[in-house]
Motif scaffolding. Sequence first.
Motif, short mmCIF file in Angstrom:
data_model
loop_
_atom_site.label_atom_id
_atom_site.label_comp_id
_atom_site.label_asym_id
_atom_site.label_seq_id
_atom_site.Cartn_x
_atom_site.Cartn_y
_atom_site.Cartn_z
N ARG A 60 38.49 39.50 38.07
CA ARG A 60 39.15 39.82 36.85
C ARG A 60 40.12 40.68 37.62
O ARG A 60 39.78 42.17 37.22
CB ARG A 60 38.39 40.45 35.87
CG ARG A 60 37.55 38.64 35.45
CD ARG A 60 38.31 37.51 34.47
NE ARG A 60 38.39 38.33 33.39
CZ ARG A 60 38.00 37.92 32.75
NH1 ARG A 60 36.36 37.23 32.64
NH2 ARG A 60 37.77 38.40 31.84
N GLU A 72 42.89 42.67 34.68
CA GLU A 72 43.30 43.04 33.37
C GLU A 72 45.24 44.01 33.25
O GLU A 72 44.56 45.31 34.00
CB GLU A 72 42.64 43.59 32.50
CG GLU A 72 40.75 42.33 32.06
CD GLU A 72 41.89 41.88 30.86
OE1 GLU A 72 42.81 42.49 29.89
OE2 GLU A 72 42.20 40.73 31.40
N LYS A 84 35.96 44.41 30.44
CA LYS A 84 37.22 42.31 30.70
C LYS A 84 37.01 42.37 32.01
O LYS A 84 37.32 41.60 32.71
CB LYS A 84 38.33 42.26 29.95
CG LYS A 84 38.11 42.04 28.26
CD LYS A 84 39.36 42.61 27.75
CE LYS A 84 39.26 42.15 26.38
NZ LYS A 84 40.68 41.83 25.98
N ALA A 85 36.89 43.18 33.10
CA ALA A 85 37.24 43.16 34.15
C ALA A 85 37.09 45.38 35.06
O ALA A 85 36.91 46.42 35.05
CB ALA A 85 38.91 43.60 34.54
N TRP A 108 31.67 38.99 32.06
CA TRP A 108 32.58 40.19 31.53
C TRP A 108 33.14 39.19 30.36
O TRP A 108 32.14 38.28 29.90
CB TRP A 108 33.76 39.46 32.72
CG TRP A 108 33.86 39.31 33.33
CD1 TRP A 108 34.14 38.53 34.79
CD2 TRP A 108 33.97 40.99 34.55
NE1 TRP A 108 34.03 38.69 35.52
CE2 TRP A 108 34.10 40.33 35.54
CE3 TRP A 108 33.95 41.91 34.18
CZ2 TRP A 108 34.45 40.92 37.56
CZ3 TRP A 108 34.76 43.00 35.35
CH2 TRP A 108 34.52 43.20 36.46
#
Length: 220
Positions: A126, A128, A150-151, A218
């Motif tokens: 991931r 971002e 998120k990452a 995540w």
Amino acid sequence: MLTPQEARTQLQDAGRYMMAHGLAWGNAGNISARTGEDRYMITASGTFLGELEDGDLVECDFRGGRLRPEDKKPSKELPMHRAVYELRPEVNAVLHASPFYATMVACSDLELKSDWFVETMYYLERVERVPYRHPGSEALGDAVAAHARKANILLLEHHGVLVYDTSVREARMALQTLEMACRMLVTAGAAGVKLRSLEPPIVEDFLHNAGYKPRRKWES
């Protein structure tokens, strides 16, 4: 989690590694390691990562203050390091740098994919993008906080990259993998080579069953 002296030693090693492998330059960049639930060791303002001495590393708490007032002034990028440690308790190291190819991608609209080869599938699962905010500002800290869950790889637009993981070693390997992937992306584009992605079921099977580590979770 590291003791203060372990953190100093590992960050000094990481700084030398980053300089030796083209992952940092000049006095750009700052790196840190967690030393407690609410504290971390970070490079001092204006330090050269390739020659870090013990006094160039400053232990701070989440309130942003130095634990020892006599220490040097910590990096102005405290807000984004602190944001990651506060939101990701499993993270024990944060590396901020401006490696050439990764920074080029961060300053462009190029899409970096993670499904090209084994290391990108794992380390770059991931990625971002964080919109530009002035370096060292609380606004940048807030922008990083919005993406931290998120990452593990953040492209800081028109600035550089932020990479974090469970250890200094893992974060360092992720940073080098990121730079290699960005170099491939730029070089392939210039040569007219189209990089092929693996099929999504193969990527999912790798992430779930390859046995590198448990699958990360995540936020969407």
